[in-house]
Design a protein around this motif. Sequence first.
Motif, PDB file in Angstrom:
ATOM      1  N   UNK A 128      43.384  16.209  44.723  1.00 17.33           N
ATOM      2  CA  UNK A 128      43.615  16.059  43.280  1.00 17.33           C
ATOM      3  C   UNK A 128      42.967  14.786  42.760  1.00 17.33           C
ATOM      4  N   UNK A 129      43.058  13.704  43.527  1.00 17.84           N
ATOM      5  CA  UNK A 129      42.441  12.444  43.104  1.00 17.84           C
ATOM      6  C   UNK A 129      40.925  12.580  43.022  1.00 17.84           C
ATOM      7  N   UNK A 130      40.338  13.285  43.957  1.00 12.53           N
ATOM      8  CA  UNK A 130      38.892  13.497  43.933  1.00 12.53           C
ATOM      9  C   UNK A 130      38.490  14.316  42.711  1.00 12.53           C
ATOM     10  N   UNK A 131      39.264  15.330  42.401  1.00  8.32           N
ATOM     11  CA  UNK A 131      38.976  16.153  41.226  1.00  8.32           C
ATOM     12  C   UNK A 131      39.014  15.305  39.968  1.00  8.32           C
ATOM     13  N   UNK A 168      38.636  12.036  39.724  1.00  5.29           N
ATOM     14  CA  UNK A 168      37.545  11.061  39.736  1.00  5.29           C
ATOM     15  C   UNK A 168      36.242  11.703  39.277  1.00  5.29           C
ATOM     16  N   UNK A 169      35.971  12.893  39.732  1.00  5.12           N
ATOM     17  CA  UNK A 169      34.767  13.611  39.310  1.00  5.12           C
ATOM     18  C   UNK A 169      34.818  13.892  37.803  1.00  5.12           C
ATOM     19  N   UNK A 170      35.993  14.262  37.307  1.00  4.15           N
ATOM     20  CA  UNK A 170      36.118  14.523  35.866  1.00  4.15           C
ATOM     21  C   UNK A 170      35.812  13.274  35.043  1.00  4.15           C
ATOM     22  N   UNK A 171      36.299  12.115  35.483  1.00  2.00           N
ATOM     23  CA  UNK A 171      36.042  10.863  34.748  1.00  2.00           C
ATOM     24  C   UNK A 171      34.550  10.534  34.792  1.00  2.00           C
ATOM     25  N   UNK A 172      33.928  10.699  35.934  1.00  4.77           N
ATOM     26  CA  UNK A 172      32.490  10.451  36.033  1.00  4.77           C
ATOM     27  C   UNK A 172      31.718  11.388  35.107  1.00  4.77           C
ATOM     28  N   UNK A 173      32.085  12.647  35.113  1.00  2.00           N
ATOM     29  CA  UNK A 173      31.414  13.616  34.240  1.00  2.00           C
ATOM     30  C   UNK A 173      31.634  13.275  32.776  1.00  2.00           C
ATOM     31  N   UNK A 174      32.851  12.849  32.435  1.00  2.71           N
ATOM     32  CA  UNK A 174      33.138  12.469  31.052  1.00  2.71           C
ATOM     33  C   UNK A 174      32.234  11.330  30.619  1.00  2.71           C
ATOM     34  N   UNK A 175      32.148  10.320  31.449  1.00  5.18           N
ATOM     35  CA  UNK A 175      31.336   9.162  31.111  1.00  5.18           C
ATOM     36  C   UNK A 175      29.880   9.564  30.913  1.00  5.18           C
ATOM     37  N   UNK A 176      29.334  10.307  31.852  1.00  2.57           N
ATOM     38  CA  UNK A 176      27.930  10.713  31.773  1.00  2.57           C
ATOM     39  C   UNK A 176      27.681  11.640  30.590  1.00  2.57           C
ATOM     40  N   UNK A 177      28.523  12.642  30.434  1.00  2.00           N
ATOM     41  CA  UNK A 177      28.329  13.630  29.377  1.00  2.00           C
ATOM     42  C   UNK A 177      28.474  13.019  27.993  1.00  2.00           C
ATOM     43  N   UNK A 178      29.556  12.272  27.791  1.00  2.00           N
ATOM     44  CA  UNK A 178      29.799  11.701  26.462  1.00  2.00           C
ATOM     45  C   UNK A 178      28.739  10.670  26.100  1.00  2.00           C
ATOM     46  N   UNK A 226      45.406  18.994  31.022  1.00  2.00           N
ATOM     47  CA  UNK A 226      45.655  20.397  31.371  1.00  2.00           C
ATOM     48  C   UNK A 226      45.384  20.642  32.853  1.00  2.00           C
ATOM     49  N   UNK A 227      44.306  20.061  33.366  1.00  2.00           N
ATOM     50  CA  UNK A 227      43.981  20.221  34.787  1.00  2.00           C
ATOM     51  C   UNK A 227      45.038  19.535  35.645  1.00  2.00           C
ATOM     52  N   UNK A 228      45.439  18.340  35.237  1.00  2.00           N
ATOM     53  CA  UNK A 228      46.453  17.607  35.989  1.00  2.00           C
ATOM     54  C   UNK A 228      47.775  18.378  36.031  1.00  2.00           C
ATOM     55  N   UNK A 229      48.174  18.935  34.900  1.00  2.00           N
ATOM     56  CA  UNK A 229      49.402  19.738  34.868  1.00  2.00           C
ATOM     57  C   UNK A 229      49.289  20.944  35.796  1.00  2.00           C
ATOM     58  N   UNK A 266      49.808  15.150  51.453  1.00  4.25           N
ATOM     59  CA  UNK A 266      48.860  14.050  51.374  1.00  4.25           C
ATOM     60  C   UNK A 266      47.445  14.572  51.118  1.00  4.25           C
ATOM     61  N   UNK A 267      47.074  15.635  51.796  1.00  5.97           N
ATOM     62  CA  UNK A 267      45.755  16.228  51.594  1.00  5.97           C
ATOM     63  C   UNK A 267      45.610  16.745  50.167  1.00  5.97           C
ATOM     64  N   UNK A 268      46.656  17.343  49.630  1.00  3.68           N
ATOM     65  CA  UNK A 268      46.627  17.858  48.260  1.00  3.68           C
ATOM     66  C   UNK A 268      46.474  16.720  47.261  1.00  3.68           C
TER      67      UNK A 268
END
Length: 90
Positions: free
Chosen positions: A26-29, A31-41, A74-77, A20-22
């Motif tokens: 993973x969900x937090x990672x 979520x951060x990637x999506x936020x970064x994608x939105x801001x960066x792009x 790739x990160x998800x895999x 559950x902790x893992x």
Amino acid sequence: MDPAALQNLTPDQKSAIMQQAQVQANQQIMQVMVQNMTQTCFAKCAGTSGDRLDTKEQSCLASCQDRYLDVRKAVQDSLKERTAYNLNRP
């Protein structure tokens, strides 16, 4: 959870908590990637043509998001492999 309470858990319960902790990590990672994608792009591609996206900006955003999504996969895999490895460790 209290460390003393952890000692009273069965191996299956400890494994379930770790899993559950893992999953939460993973969900937090992700979520951060999506936020970064939105801001960066958006910062990279939008804002030069007023209040609407022109064709060039739309194309840039699509390409930028595609690159991020490729990296996300790739990160998800990798996270799935890591989770499976951790679950199978003695």
